[in-house]
Structures are given as structure tokens and as C-alpha cells.
Motif scaffolding. Structure first.
Motif, short mmCIF file in Angstrom:
data_model
loop_
_atom_site.label_atom_id
_atom_site.label_comp_id
_atom_site.label_asym_id
_atom_site.label_seq_id
_atom_site.Cartn_x
_atom_site.Cartn_y
_atom_site.Cartn_z
N GLU A 192 4.56 5.50 -5.59
CA GLU A 192 4.63 5.49 -7.28
C GLU A 192 3.42 6.45 -7.52
N LYS A 222 2.45 1.77 -3.48
CA LYS A 222 1.52 2.14 -4.35
C LYS A 222 1.42 3.67 -4.22
N GLN A 234 0.93 -1.09 -0.02
CA GLN A 234 0.24 0.05 -0.01
C GLN A 234 0.93 1.14 -0.11
#
Lengths: 196, 227
Positions: B27, B24, B21
Motif C-alpha cells: 500500500e 502495508k 507487513q
């Protein structure tokens, strides 16, 4: 027989007094420990001293190794502690040789240690390759704490949590030291490229 | 590079322990932040340059510690935990005993420990014990003497009676012969009595020697405790 199993067999034989087993065990890890020491100290003499202290520490504590962690992990914890001990000894020597009454902050002292290892002296890095000498020159601008974090993160591939535990600091402090070290290294490399 | 997220994002990128998590989210931020993209690229570059390190060969060195050189060496501790600490504990006890001048006395009813100076010796008790011991020895001597005297008197009385009987029986045969026999008999009796007396005196003397030795041992003991 796996690598770990071989380690355990050699450890057991060494504990029973086999000098040959101990020598084989040392040979499996001495290159890693020596290069770890070389990157931290910046010169061959201190690197050899540190490596000898590490393996002597391992030998003396071998009976305490329970196999809970990998032998290499356990060994590099000892190596880390010995490196810190060496930095403290250098700090004491530096303090004794410094001007009496002149107070130094921890950062000043660590900077002094980092800059006092003679890595810039070509005579002291003769054994290293050109690229290794450049890397030692870069690491030389870092203080001892920053250099340890870079060593443990980049070369030993520890997580920040592991580094934090080893250095008795928080993971965030370890990350901050790493980030600061990267910024210093970037500035140094840019400066070196401009000069060349 | 002005994004304040960079100082967190760059180390996080190198953190293998980052959750899926968190990765992500990182990113997602990177896609929209040029500063962080640049900061991360530089960090990757530095990391890559550092990893150009090529391991140096290890110089010749003494791999085997002195303790393990030769035969019979072992990295195992020679003593158990308590075995390792026993000498230190013993040294500590000795040091305390010296520092605090500890004195231990063995007595009839146990032992006592005294700190900081000579242990108190009850001179009156010792004198009483000595007197009691002397009286016991004297009584034993008296009893032995009485027994010996009684034996001697009994023996003499018996001898005299037998002598008279023998003289009366032998007197009628030959006066000269009888007198010679009487003299020989008296002589043998005298010799027996003499031996008996010597034995008795020897026993008395042995008893005295034992008494003297006991007294000397007691005196030495008292002197030792006094020191």
C-alpha cells in the motif's frame, strides 16, 4: 446441523449404499462443478463430460475422504485433476490430428487446446447468458494453464500457495501466470470494446 | 505502466495469504506509484468483469453411477487392502510359476522346488524303494502262509487224535452204526477243513490284491513325477 456435518452425514450414507444420499450430495455441488467445467472447456458437451468424470472420481474415492479438509476442497482437487487429464487427452487428440512431424512447444499445444474448444461458435454457447458467453470468449484466449490459474484464483478463491500445490508449481509461477493472464484479458477486452 | 513492481504487486493484491507487513509495504508503494495504481485498477476491473459470471443451470444428467443404482450398492470398497491385492498377487505367482516352469515335489523328508525344466528324479532311489517294497510284501506273504500252514497242521493233528478216540469208543456197540458214524464224522471234518482252506486262500488272495494296488499306486506316483 452445519453444512459440513450435512456433507459428512450424506457421505456416510452414500458409503453405505444409499443412492438417495449420493444424489443429494451431488446436487449440493453439481452447479459449482458444472460451471467450473463450463468455464474451463467453454462448451456444454465437454463441461458435462468433465462434470461426470469429476463425480465418478469422487464416488470411486469417497471411502478415502478422511475429513481432514472440507469436502468441497477435496472435491475441487479431484475436479482440477480431472480437468488436467482432459486437457492432456485433448492434447493427444490434437497431436494425432496435427501435421505429422510438425513439432509443437507446450505453449503452442496449450494455445491450440484453448482455441480448439469452440467457444467462439455461437451454436455451442447457446445455453449461456450473454455475459457468460463474453466471459467464455475472454477465457478462450488463455492457454489451459493460465485459464486454470484464473479459475482457481478468481472463481474458486484459492490462495496462490494452494494453486501452487495443486498444480505442482511454485507460488511465484502461479502469480506470474495470473498476471500474464490478466494482461492478456485486458488486451482482449480493449480490442473487443474498440470493435464494438 | 512501466513500474517493474507491477508484476509482483498486482498478484500480491489478490493474495489473501499476504502478511500484514507485506500488505502495508504494498500500500505504501501504491501511494507513490501511478503505474502500479493503474495496473491494479485494470486488474480489479478484469476481476470484476469475470465475476459477473452467473451460474448456469445444470442440464439433465445421470447423477447416480451404475454401481449405486438399484439396491445393495456401496461406495465402500468390497475388499480390504489385502483383499484387493490378493487376486493380483495370486495371478502374479501363477504367472511366475508358468513362466519359469516351476515344479514342486513332495518327498518323505519335505518338498523341493525346481525351476526351468523337469525336476531331477533319482531313478536309482525309486528302483531301490520299489525293490524294498516288493521284498516287504513277499515277506508278509511268506509269514501269512507259514501261519496258515501251522494252523492247518495243528488242526489236522487234533482232528486225527479225536477221530481215533471216537472210533475206539464207538466200535463195540454196533459195527454198522459205528461205520456210518465214522463216515459222517469224516465227512464233517472234511467239510471243516475245506472251509478253513477256502478262508485261508481268500486271505492270501486279498493280500495279493492289496499288494498289486500298492504297487500300482507307487508306479503311478513315479510316472507322475517323471512327467
Amino acid at each position: 446441523m452445519s453444512f459440513t456435518d450435512q456433507d459428512e452425514a450424506l457421505i456416510s450414507a452414500a458409503l453405505d449404499g444409499s443412492a438417495r444420499a449420493w444424489e443429494r450430495l451431488v446436487k449440493r455441488y453439481e452447479t459449482r462443478v458444472y460451471n467450473f467445467s463450463l468455464r474451463l472447456t467453454g462448451n456444454q458437451t465437454d463441461a458435462l463430460d468433465l462434470m461426470q468424470e469429476v463425480f465418478l472420481g469422487v464416488y470411486r474415492n469417497l471411502h478415502r475422504f478422511r475429513g481432514d479438509a472440507q469436502f468441497s476442497t477435496w472435491l475441487f482437487r479431484i475436479a482440477h485433476n480431472k480437468a488436467v487429464d482432459m486437457s492432456r487427452r485433448k492434447y493427444m487428440v490434437t497431436s494425432l490430428s496435427s501435421v505429422a512431424g510438425q513439432e509443437q512447444s507446450d505453449d503452442d499445444v496449450l494455445d491450440h487446446i484453448a482455441n480448439d474448444n469452440g467457444a467462439h461458435d455461437p451454436q455451442r454457447v447457446l445455453s449461456t447468458t450473454q455475459s457468460n458467453a463474453e466471459i467464455i470468449g475472454c477465457l478462450d484466449i488463455l492457454n489451459w494453464e493460465q485459464r486454470l490459474v484464473v479459475e482457481l484464483k478468481v472463481f474458486q478463491s484459492h490462495t496462490f500457495d494452494e494453486i501452487a500445490e495443486m498444480q505442482d508449481i511454485s507460488a511465484n509461477t502461479a502469480k506470474t501466470r495470473f498476471y500474464t493472464a490478466l494482461k492478456l484479458l485486458k488486451a482482449h477486452m480493449e480490442q473487443s470494446h474498440e470493435l464494438s | 505502466m512501466s513500474c517493474h513492481e507491477s508484476s509482483k504487486l498486482v498478484p500480491d493484491y489478490f493474495d489473501e495469504a499476504l502478511s500484514l507487513q507485506q500488505r502495508k509495504a504494498m500500500e505504501a508503494h501504491l501511494q507513490d506509484c501511478a503505474d502500479c495504481q493503474e495496473a491494479l485498477a485494470e486488474a480489479k476491473s478484469i476481476n470484476g468483469q469475470l465475476r459477473q459470471w452467473r451460474d448456469e443451470p445444470v442440464p439433465q444428467w445421470q447423477r447416480v453411477p451404475k454401481q449405486l443404482q438399484g439396491s445393495g450398492g456401496s461406495a465402500r470398497p468390497r475388499f480390504s487392502f489385502w483383499g484387493q491385492w490378493a487376486p493380483l498377487a495370486g495371478a502374479f505367482v501363477m504367472a511366475v510359476a508358468v513362466l519359469f516352469n516351476v515344479q514342486i515335489q513332495v518327498q518323505d523328508n519335505g518338498f523341493s522346488i525346481a525351476f526351468g525344466g523337469a525336476a531331477g528324479i533319482d531313478a536309482g532311489v525309486i528302483a531301490a524303494q520299489l525293490e524294498e517294497f516288493e521284498n516287504e510284501q513277499r515277506a508278509a506273504q511268506q509269514q501269512t502262509l507259514q501261519v496258515l500252514s501251522a494252523q492247518l497242521e495243528e488242526r489236522q493233528a487234533g482232528n486225527n487224535a479225536r477221530l481215533l478216540e471216537t472210533v475206539i469208543e464207538q466200535f463195540g456197540d454196533s459195527t454198522t452204526r459205528s461205520l456210518e458214524q465214522v463216515m459222517a464224522y469224516f465227512e464233517s471234518q472234511r467239510q471243516q477243513d475245506l472251509q478253513l482252506l477256502q478262508t485261508s486262500y481268500q486271505r492270501l488272495a486279498d493280500s495279493d490284491v492289496q499288494t498289486i494296488r500298492s504297487m500300482q499306486q507307487l508306479a503311478n506316483y513315479v510316472q507322475y513325477q517323471g512327467n
